[in-house]
Write a protein that holds these residues in place. Structure first.
Motif, PDB file in Angstrom:
ATOM      1  N   TYR A  33     -13.782  17.548   7.347  1.00 34.26           N
ATOM      2  CA  TYR A  33     -14.035  16.296   6.634  1.00 34.26           C
ATOM      3  C   TYR A  33     -13.411  15.105   7.369  1.00 34.26           C
ATOM      4  O   TYR A  33     -13.720  13.955   7.069  1.00 34.26           O
ATOM      5  CB  TYR A  33     -13.557  16.380   5.179  1.00 34.26           C
ATOM      6  N   GLN A  69      -0.961  16.052  10.122  1.00 34.40           N
ATOM      7  CA  GLN A  69      -1.613  15.720   8.844  1.00 34.40           C
ATOM      8  C   GLN A  69      -0.602  15.668   7.680  1.00 34.40           C
ATOM      9  O   GLN A  69       0.337  14.919   7.745  1.00 34.40           O
ATOM     10  CB  GLN A  69      -2.784  16.674   8.589  1.00 34.40           C
ATOM     11  N   SER A  70      -0.787  16.500   6.657  1.00 37.63           N
ATOM     12  CA  SER A  70       0.070  16.354   5.463  1.00 37.63           C
ATOM     13  C   SER A  70       1.525  16.732   5.690  1.00 37.63           C
ATOM     14  O   SER A  70       2.361  16.444   4.828  1.00 37.63           O
ATOM     15  CB  SER A  70      -0.478  17.186   4.302  1.00 37.63           C
ATOM     16  N   ASN A 120      -2.166  13.898  -2.033  1.00 30.24           N
ATOM     17  CA  ASN A 120      -2.541  12.646  -1.354  1.00 30.24           C
ATOM     18  C   ASN A 120      -2.154  11.404  -2.154  1.00 30.24           C
ATOM     19  O   ASN A 120      -1.628  10.440  -1.592  1.00 30.24           O
ATOM     20  CB  ASN A 120      -4.041  12.634  -1.056  1.00 30.24           C
ATOM     21  N   GLU A 164     -10.167   9.324  10.589  1.00 29.87           N
ATOM     22  CA  GLU A 164      -9.866   9.458   9.154  1.00 29.87           C
ATOM     23  C   GLU A 164      -9.985   8.110   8.448  1.00 29.87           C
ATOM     24  O   GLU A 164     -10.472   8.036   7.316  1.00 29.87           O
ATOM     25  CB  GLU A 164      -8.461  10.030   8.934  1.00 29.87           C
ATOM     26  N   ASN A 171      -9.425   8.759  -0.233  1.00 29.03           N
ATOM     27  CA  ASN A 171      -8.060   8.247  -0.234  1.00 29.03           C
ATOM     28  C   ASN A 171      -8.036   6.765  -0.604  1.00 29.03           C
ATOM     29  O   ASN A 171      -7.152   6.306  -1.328  1.00 29.03           O
ATOM     30  CB  ASN A 171      -7.406   8.466   1.131  1.00 29.03           C
ATOM     31  N   TYR A 195      -1.056   5.232   6.594  1.00 31.69           N
ATOM     32  CA  TYR A 195      -1.193   6.639   6.180  1.00 31.69           C
ATOM     33  C   TYR A 195      -1.982   7.438   7.231  1.00 31.69           C
ATOM     34  O   TYR A 195      -1.598   8.557   7.591  1.00 31.69           O
ATOM     35  CB  TYR A 195      -1.880   6.691   4.810  1.00 31.69           C
ATOM     36  N   TYR A 251       0.209  22.390  -2.207  1.00 37.43           N
ATOM     37  CA  TYR A 251      -0.823  21.933  -3.147  1.00 37.43           C
ATOM     38  C   TYR A 251      -1.027  22.952  -4.275  1.00 37.43           C
ATOM     39  O   TYR A 251      -0.058  23.452  -4.846  1.00 37.43           O
ATOM     40  CB  TYR A 251      -2.170  21.675  -2.443  1.00 37.43           C
ATOM     41  N   VAL A 269      -3.742  20.010   6.840  1.00 38.58           N
ATOM     42  CA  VAL A 269      -5.090  20.462   7.197  1.00 38.58           C
ATOM     43  C   VAL A 269      -5.337  20.526   8.705  1.00 38.58           C
ATOM     44  O   VAL A 269      -6.402  20.963   9.131  1.00 38.58           O
ATOM     45  CB  VAL A 269      -6.205  19.616   6.520  1.00 38.58           C
TER      46      VAL A 269
HETATM   47  N1  LIG Z   1      -3.827  18.266   3.256  1.00 39.37           N
HETATM   48  C1  LIG Z   1      -3.795  17.412   4.253  1.00 39.37           C
HETATM   49  O1  LIG Z   1      -3.248  17.688   5.317  1.00 39.37           O
HETATM   50  C2  LIG Z   1      -4.499  16.140   3.999  1.00 39.37           C
HETATM   51  C3  LIG Z   1      -4.174  15.051   4.977  1.00 39.37           C
HETATM   52  C4  LIG Z   1      -5.347  14.193   5.298  1.00 39.37           C
HETATM   53  N2  LIG Z   1      -4.928  13.145   6.207  1.00 39.37           N
HETATM   54  C5  LIG Z   1      -5.935  13.582   4.044  1.00 39.37           C
HETATM   55  O2  LIG Z   1      -5.437  12.594   3.579  1.00 39.37           O
HETATM   56  O3  LIG Z   1      -6.893  14.074   3.520  1.00 39.37           O
END
Ligand SMILES: NC(=O)CC[C@H](N)C(=O)O
Length: 317
Positions: A33, A69-70, A120, A164, A171, A195, A251, A269
């Motif tokens: 995505y 990422q997260s 998020n 992104e 987001n 972000y 999560y 992710v």
């Molecule tokens: N779970 C993730 O790593 C999500 C991070 C990704 N940058 C997002 O905002 O969707």
């Protein structure tokens, strides 16, 4: 429990896990995505362990930089906790969400206050708080992370951040939704810029294990020579961060991770997972294929096997 000084045993455990993990390739899917992440070759696996005595162990692609990422949410949360203290809890909760990391549904019934800093919505609020606090948050964050890794070249991937930013409509929707409840101070566009850059920071497993060492070490980073260096957090705040990572770091799979692995974790992710074994060390693992909840298939397997082989567990720390 495996004594920390039994280096040959830990090396053998990593080799064994590396071999076993190969059988799981093909069970997950690379995140697509975010278009730039869809191009990452899936069959990669790296794992690094750093112990509080300064020793390190690595296997596979442990030196290959990947999109954290997260996992960046862990570093922004620590920065916010350091600078805001308990004041931040008026804007974000500390309960597991039980919902997907990018879910919107709870925000309406809970009046724009996200459940925790690692989904998020919660991470966007933390970035909003930091955007107010720092004139150039991207460089302040990078500076902190460069110190933690001793790598002045650590940076974000511009193409991933842009990818992104151009496609992250959900987001943006989360940010505007929270703004409608008065829980967002800065322009959502500005916060999203920050972000997306924080999420696009690239680190290797070896760097991630080193950068999170303070969480295994009572809040203190280790210097190059393995001796305590920078005081990142108080011991009490370190325990609190680890508790949140245990309950909210994966999560809507946080319960499953606690059951299978039993260590505070943060997943992303990009396929990375970092795990904290308080008093013992840190583990970072990366493999890009994700399960349906957005967590690395081989990464979760590798951590599960490592705790089986070492006996590391939050309850025995
Ligand atoms: N779970 C993730 O790593 C999500 C991070 C990704 N940058 C997002 O905002 O969707």
């Amino acid at each position: 429990m495996l004594p920390a000084h039994l280096a040959p045993t830990l090396s053998a455990a990593l080799d064994q896990i590396h071999t076993e993990a190969q059988a799981l390739f093909g069970q997950g899917h690379v995140a697509d995505y975010i278009p730039a992440l869809a191009r990452v070759p899936p069959r990669q696996f790296g794992m690094a362990v750093a112990l509080t005595d300064g020793s390190t162990f690595a296997v596979g692609d442990a030196q290959t930089p990947f999109s954290i990422q997260s996992i960046s949410k862990l570093f922004t949360f620590v920065l916010a906790l350091k600078t805001q203290g308990d004041a931040l809890w008026s804007r974000v909760g500390r309960e597991p969400s039980g919902a997907a990391f990018n879910s919107m549904v709870q925000l309406e019934t809970e009046h724009g206050i996200p459940r925790n800093p690692f989904i998020n919505a919660g991470a966007l609020v933390i970035t909003d708080i930091l955007t107010t606090g720092y004139a150039h948050l991207d460089y302040a964050l990078l500076g902190a992370m460069r110190r933690l890794t001793d790598d002045p070249a650590l940076s974000w991937n511009v193409a991933v951040a842009r990818s992104e930013r151009e496609t992250g409509h959900r987001n943006m929707a989360l940010a505007y939704f929270m703004k409608s409840y008065g829980n967002f101070v800065n322009p959502p566009e500005l916060v999203l810029d920050n972000y997306c850059r924080q999420c696009a920071i690239e680190m290797s497993c070896a760097q991630l294990a080193q950068a999170t060492m303070f969480l295994a070490n009572g809040g203190r980073d280790l210097g190059r020579d393995g001796s305590p260096d920078e005081h990142m957090l108080s011991p009490a705040d370190t325990r609190r961060v680890n508790a949140l990572l245990l309950t909210c770091g994966a999560y809507d799979a946080a319960g499953d991770f606690a059951y299978r692995i039993g260590l505070p974790v943060k997943t992303g992710v990009g396929g990375g997972i970092v795990a904290i074994a308080p008093g013992m060390g840190t583990v970072a693992v990366w493999s890009p294929e994700l399960d349906a909840k957005g967590n690395s298939v081989l990464g979760a397997f590798a951590l599960e096997r490592l705790v089986q082989l070492t006996g590391w567990h939050y309850a025995s720390a």
